[in-house]
Each structure stands twice: as structure tokens, then as C-alpha cells.
Scaffold this motif. Sequence first.
Motif, mmCIF file in Angstrom:
data_model
loop_
_atom_site.group_PDB
_atom_site.id
_atom_site.type_symbol
_atom_site.label_atom_id
_atom_site.label_comp_id
_atom_site.label_asym_id
_atom_site.label_seq_id
_atom_site.Cartn_x
_atom_site.Cartn_y
_atom_site.Cartn_z
ATOM 1 N N TYR A 1 58.601 40.396 48.289
ATOM 2 C CA TYR A 1 59.201 39.094 48.560
ATOM 3 C C TYR A 1 58.989 38.744 50.020
ATOM 4 N N ALA A 2 59.110 37.450 50.315
ATOM 5 C CA ALA A 2 58.899 36.965 51.681
ATOM 6 C C ALA A 2 59.615 35.636 51.846
ATOM 7 N N PRO A 3 59.918 35.263 53.088
ATOM 8 C CA PRO A 3 60.487 33.933 53.324
ATOM 9 C C PRO A 3 59.498 32.851 52.884
ATOM 10 N N LEU A 4 60.027 31.676 52.569
ATOM 11 C CA LEU A 4 59.162 30.553 52.207
ATOM 12 C C LEU A 4 58.133 30.293 53.294
ATOM 13 N N ALA A 5 56.953 29.883 52.878
ATOM 14 C CA ALA A 5 55.843 29.512 53.764
ATOM 15 C C ALA A 5 55.188 30.702 54.454
ATOM 16 N N THR A 6 55.551 31.940 54.042
ATOM 17 C CA THR A 6 54.827 33.105 54.544
ATOM 18 C C THR A 6 53.395 33.050 54.008
ATOM 19 N N ALA A 7 52.439 33.463 54.824
ATOM 20 C CA ALA A 7 51.039 33.425 54.404
ATOM 21 C C ALA A 7 50.815 34.313 53.185
ATOM 22 N N ILE A 8 50.127 33.763 52.203
ATOM 23 C CA ILE A 8 49.738 34.527 51.020
ATOM 24 C C ILE A 8 48.403 35.187 51.339
ATOM 25 N N PRO A 9 48.268 36.483 51.079
ATOM 26 C CA PRO A 9 47.020 37.166 51.426
ATOM 27 C C PRO A 9 45.812 36.558 50.722
ATOM 28 N N THR A 10 44.655 36.835 51.263
ATOM 29 C CA THR A 10 43.407 36.509 50.581
ATOM 30 C C THR A 10 43.108 37.640 49.611
ATOM 31 N N PHE A 11 42.868 37.293 48.364
ATOM 32 C CA PHE A 11 42.636 38.310 47.346
ATOM 33 C C PHE A 11 41.136 38.437 47.094
ATOM 34 N N THR A 12 40.539 39.476 47.649
ATOM 35 C CA THR A 12 39.113 39.748 47.498
ATOM 36 C C THR A 12 38.953 41.106 46.836
ATOM 37 N N PRO A 13 38.486 41.142 45.591
ATOM 38 C CA PRO A 13 38.364 42.434 44.923
ATOM 39 C C PRO A 13 37.201 43.256 45.468
ATOM 40 N N THR A 14 37.408 44.557 45.542
ATOM 41 C CA THR A 14 36.372 45.521 45.886
ATOM 42 C C THR A 14 36.406 46.617 44.841
ATOM 43 N N ALA A 15 35.276 46.868 44.202
ATOM 44 C CA ALA A 15 35.196 47.858 43.117
ATOM 45 C C ALA A 15 36.262 47.588 42.061
ATOM 46 N N SER A 16 36.437 46.309 41.727
ATOM 47 C CA SER A 16 37.389 45.864 40.695
ATOM 48 C C SER A 16 38.831 46.230 41.009
ATOM 49 N N LYS A 17 39.171 46.272 42.298
ATOM 50 C CA LYS A 17 40.536 46.535 42.741
ATOM 51 C C LYS A 17 40.915 45.538 43.829
ATOM 52 N N PHE A 18 42.206 45.181 43.877
ATOM 53 C CA PHE A 18 42.735 44.374 44.970
ATOM 54 C C PHE A 18 43.410 45.298 45.976
ATOM 55 N N ALA A 19 43.165 45.056 47.247
ATOM 56 C CA ALA A 19 43.840 45.823 48.303
ATOM 57 C C ALA A 19 44.203 44.881 49.446
ATOM 58 N N PRO A 20 44.983 43.832 49.151
ATOM 59 C CA PRO A 20 45.308 42.850 50.195
ATOM 60 C C PRO A 20 46.304 43.403 51.204
ATOM 61 N N THR A 21 46.311 42.790 52.365
ATOM 62 C CA THR A 21 47.297 43.114 53.393
ATOM 63 C C THR A 21 48.452 42.130 53.272
ATOM 64 N N TRP A 22 49.628 42.635 52.948
ATOM 65 C CA TRP A 22 50.798 41.793 52.707
ATOM 66 C C TRP A 22 51.597 41.663 54.010
#
Length: 196
Positions: free
Chosen positions: A20-41
Motif C-alpha cells: 500500500y502507499a499514499p495516494l499519488a505515489t509513483a507506480i513502478p514501471t513493470f518490465t518483465p525479465t525472463a517472464s518475471k516482474f521485479a519492480p522497485t516499489w
Amino acid sequence: MGVAPITSNLVQTGPGRIRYAPLATAIPTFTPTASKFAPTWTNWLDVGSTDAGVTYTESTETADIRVAESKYPVRVVTTSKSSRVAFVANEISDLIWKLAMNGGTTTVTGTAGTKMTEYAPPLADAEVRVMLAFQSNLDDEIIVWPQVFNVGSVEYVRGTFETKAGLSMEWNAEIPSSGYTTPYKRFTTGALSLAT
């Protein structure tokens, strides 16, 4: 008649991580690598462990348009829709308590062994909305709800010695004033992506 083929990698199991995050917090960019997501939250917090993971429910209310000349409706119209996210949090920190109560204020005094937090809940119409996200345990699915409000009855259960405490929450997804134009977005990769 033969048995339909089973695509086992489309059968999803297991929990995931709820953030969870406060409203308007940046949503990570979701770029899959080897069919996995590893975003920075960045600036998102983990809800932690739950009773039974997360349950997402989408409901559609409809009405039949009828005419005297037909026993069947001539059209079905949508009268309302709702998107709900429910879970019972088991790690009852001050932050999770505040999350469940739709905000409020905390005052911290003391340090180390004398540290104390005092919490006051928000009054009616002073509640705050937050953002929620779910990431599957296989890192192949992410759902983001950019604006939610806890509309469920919060139950804080303290029972027998073997009963773990929990804070129940049921969030209604809203369409935010800016950004997303839908109550949520779902991102998939690997076998789940455009599966037919």
C-alpha cells in the motif's frame, strides 16, 4: 469424448505480496525479465502476512429492460459496478492499524524502552484513501488499485491463546481524479500474458 488438455502453468496457486502507499505515489514501471516482474516499489509498504491471502471481487448490478410483447428482456443494462479487495492482516503494527482505519493521527513519545505511540482515529469525512497493489508469489502477475477506501467492518480479533490476532479489511476501488481511468489495472507476463 476426450478430456480437454490442461495448461498447468495457467493454474495459479499460492499467495503473494500486498503493498500500500499514499495516494499519488509513483507506480513502478513493470518490465518483465525472463517472464518475471521485479519492480522497485519506492515508497510502498508491505502489509505483511495475512489469514488467507487476498480476495478480489468484481460485481456488476444489472436491470432488465422489458416490453409487454416479450417474455425475455430486450436489453440488459448495467446499473452499477464495484471492485473489492479483501484480506485479514495478521501483523498488527501501528501503520497497519492506521491503514485499516482509513487514516488518523499517531503521536510518538519516548525512545527505546519508553517509546509509546498514541493513535486517534479519523472522524467521519476526514478519512483518507490509499493505493493498493498485489504481486503474485511467482512474480508473473501484478494488480494495482490506484485509489481504494476501506468500507468493510474492521474486526480486531483477540481470542484464545492459539487464535492469532487479525485486522479485517475490505477495500472498495474508486476511479482516481487523475492518472488511471479505471478502478484497477492488471499486468501479466510469461504464460499468463495473452493466454488463450
